[in-house]
Design an enzyme around this catalytic site. Structure first.
Site, mmCIF file in Angstrom:
data_model
loop_
_atom_site.group_PDB
_atom_site.id
_atom_site.type_symbol
_atom_site.label_atom_id
_atom_site.label_comp_id
_atom_site.label_asym_id
_atom_site.label_seq_id
_atom_site.Cartn_x
_atom_site.Cartn_y
_atom_site.Cartn_z
ATOM 1 N N GLU A 1 -3.775 -2.490 11.993
ATOM 2 C CA GLU A 1 -2.594 -3.308 11.701
ATOM 3 C C GLU A 1 -2.403 -4.215 12.636
ATOM 4 O O GLU A 1 -2.211 -5.429 12.349
ATOM 5 C CB GLU A 1 -1.366 -2.553 11.414
ATOM 6 C CG GLU A 1 -1.290 -1.946 9.969
ATOM 7 C CD GLU A 1 -1.339 -3.085 8.981
ATOM 8 O OE1 GLU A 1 -0.145 -4.078 8.905
ATOM 9 O OE2 GLU A 1 -1.805 -2.703 7.655
ATOM 10 N N GLY B 1 0.875 -1.213 -0.033
ATOM 11 C CA GLY B 1 0.080 -0.171 0.032
ATOM 12 C C GLY B 1 0.832 1.209 0.074
ATOM 13 O O GLY B 1 0.526 2.098 -0.647
#
Length: 450
Positions: free
Chosen positions: A311, A96
């Site tokens: 995350e 990303g």
């Protein structure tokens, strides 16, 4: 594909672990080093850089743009100019940070650059960033991977509104390059929520360290003034998100795990991590430039809002699945994880339930009722965090096998070795017995893989 038998920990884990550098900090430092070089400020050095698939993709992207990256292992130097060659093509893989940090950088060049990535990456959100670049006057072909950025050698900047509800990286990607825009940049987030805000704070902190004038005093608004990006030495912290998997071993086994090099003051969301560990009755001790976590004898289910640290969700979900039987955990604020490497909410729910657990999705999270789990295959979905979650569950559930442990090469290529060394010999891995009198195992990653 050969499965990986997750080592079990029939006794409390006691180990010292050295994790390699932060992926998030490494890739931000690489972009800032590239901008400093492109402005003619000189070369920057990066010490302690992570070497993993995500960072290799960033290194390759910078070289595709015409920059030079020298060095071996975790010591790197970035120099050169943004001068892409004809037919320049950036492979984003599943990263990303490459997908969202490099297009604004490419817009400063004068040659079209094509972006593509893994098939799985084509479902990751990117349209808001591309729309923002168009609003700033950049010619962009496409609305998702593959797309092409056609720079004309400079970018005026100005003001842009963007909905970053799907990813804070949209904001970080714009801010990182903004000081090189002729008029700087003001970014206004228009969405109802902003995930992973600490990562935008990391971006702002590193911009300041590079001498960039950034104002983030107004919520959901950031202003970067045009000016120099300093060439400098970047010292990369250990990756604290990766460290959470190892600290989880202390929690689920009632053991003690020490992470070396844990910073007293960090650009990473260290405070959020420690708060979650304490919520699970773990004892957290800072000592001798390290962090020691002593696990509890047991812990009940818990409620936690992970909006700022999405995350961590796979590791936290694994902890929830291993809580006291019958206790319920509620993980919230993480609807955006449906657009990560995989739909992490669906993946976690599916895999926990396949092992006999009880997990259901909510609009913005998961509800997990801890129940005895059984052996089986834990599917990683090519997602490094999912693979690590399977390893955590395997500590307490004998017979768990992760189908794709190689997914961890995204951010921690040495994960299987570090994990096996932490758990110790005799748990499915042929590592040497510790020396006589050795009280705690040491697992060390040099970050040279990938």
């Amino acid at each position: 594909m050969k499965t990986w038998p997750a080592p079990t920990a029939p006794t409390p884990v006691r180990a010292t672990v050295t994790v390699p550098g932060s992926k998030s900090q490494t890739n931000r430092a690489l972009v800032l080093a590239a901008l400093a070089a492109a402005q003619g400020r000189g070369a920057s050095t990066i010490s302690g850089a992570l070497r993993s698939r995500d960072t290799e993709l960033m290194l390759d992207a910078l070289q595709t743009l015409g920059l030079r990256v020298d060095g071996v292992g975790s010591e790197l130097t970035v120099s050169g100019r943004i001068e892409p060659g004809p037919g320049a093509r950036v492979d984003c893989g599943l990263a990303g940070t490459v997908l969202r940090f490099v297009p604004p950088l490419a817009a400063l060049g004068s040659v079209p650059v094509t972006f593509d990535g893994d098939q799985q990456a084509r479902g990751r959100p990117i349209a808001p960033l591309l729309d923002a670049l168009r609003e700033l006057g950049v010619a962009v072909d496409g609305t998702g991977l593959p797309f092409r950025v056609r720079g004309n050698g400079s970018l005026a900047g100005g003001t842009v509104a963007i909905d970053a509800s799907a990813s804070s990286q949209f904001v970080s990607g714009l801010l990182l390059s903004a000081a090189s825009f002729t008029d700087g940049l003001t970014v206004q987030h228009t969405g109802s929520s902003l995930p992973s805000a600490p990562h935008i704070a990391m971006t702002a902190a590193m911009l300041r360290q590079a001498g960039v004038d950034i104002d983030d005093s107004t919520p959901n608004r950031w202003q970067v003034r045009p000016g120099p990006v300093a060439a400098r030495r970047w010292d990369i912290e250990p990756d604290l998100t990766n460290a959470v998997a190892f600290l989880s071993a202390a929690v689920v086994s009632g053991g003690t795990v020490r992470i070396t090099g844990w910073p007293r003051v960090s650009v990473q969301p260290a405070d959020h991590i420690l708060a979650i560990l304490r919520q699970l009755n773990a004892v957290v001790i800072h000592a001798d430039s390290s962090l020691e976590v002593r696990g509890p004898t047991g812990y009940d289910g818990f409620d936690v809002d992970l909006r700022a640290v999405g995350e961590l969700t796979p590791s936290v979900a694994a902890l929830a699945a291993l809580a006291s039987p019958g206790s319920v955990s509620r993980l919230s604020g993480i609807a955006h994880l449906r657009g990560h490497e995989t739909d992490r909410l669906a993946a976690l729910s599916t895999e926990i339930n396949r092992l006999g657990g009880t997990c259901r999705e909510t609009p913005d999270g998961l509800v997990i009722t801890a129940t005895p789990l059984r052996p089986g295959i834990w599917r990683a979905y090519a997602d490094h965090r999912m693979a690590m979650a399977g390893a955590i569950i395997g500590l307490r559930v004998a017979g768990v096998e992760v189908d794709d442990i190689a997914a961890t090469t995204k951010t921690l290529p040495e994960f299987p070795r570090l994990w096996a060394e932490m758990v110790g010999p005799g748990q499915g891995w042929g590592y040497p017995q510790p020396r006589s009198g050795q009280r705690a195992r040491r697992a060390t990653g040099q970050g040279s893989g990938g």
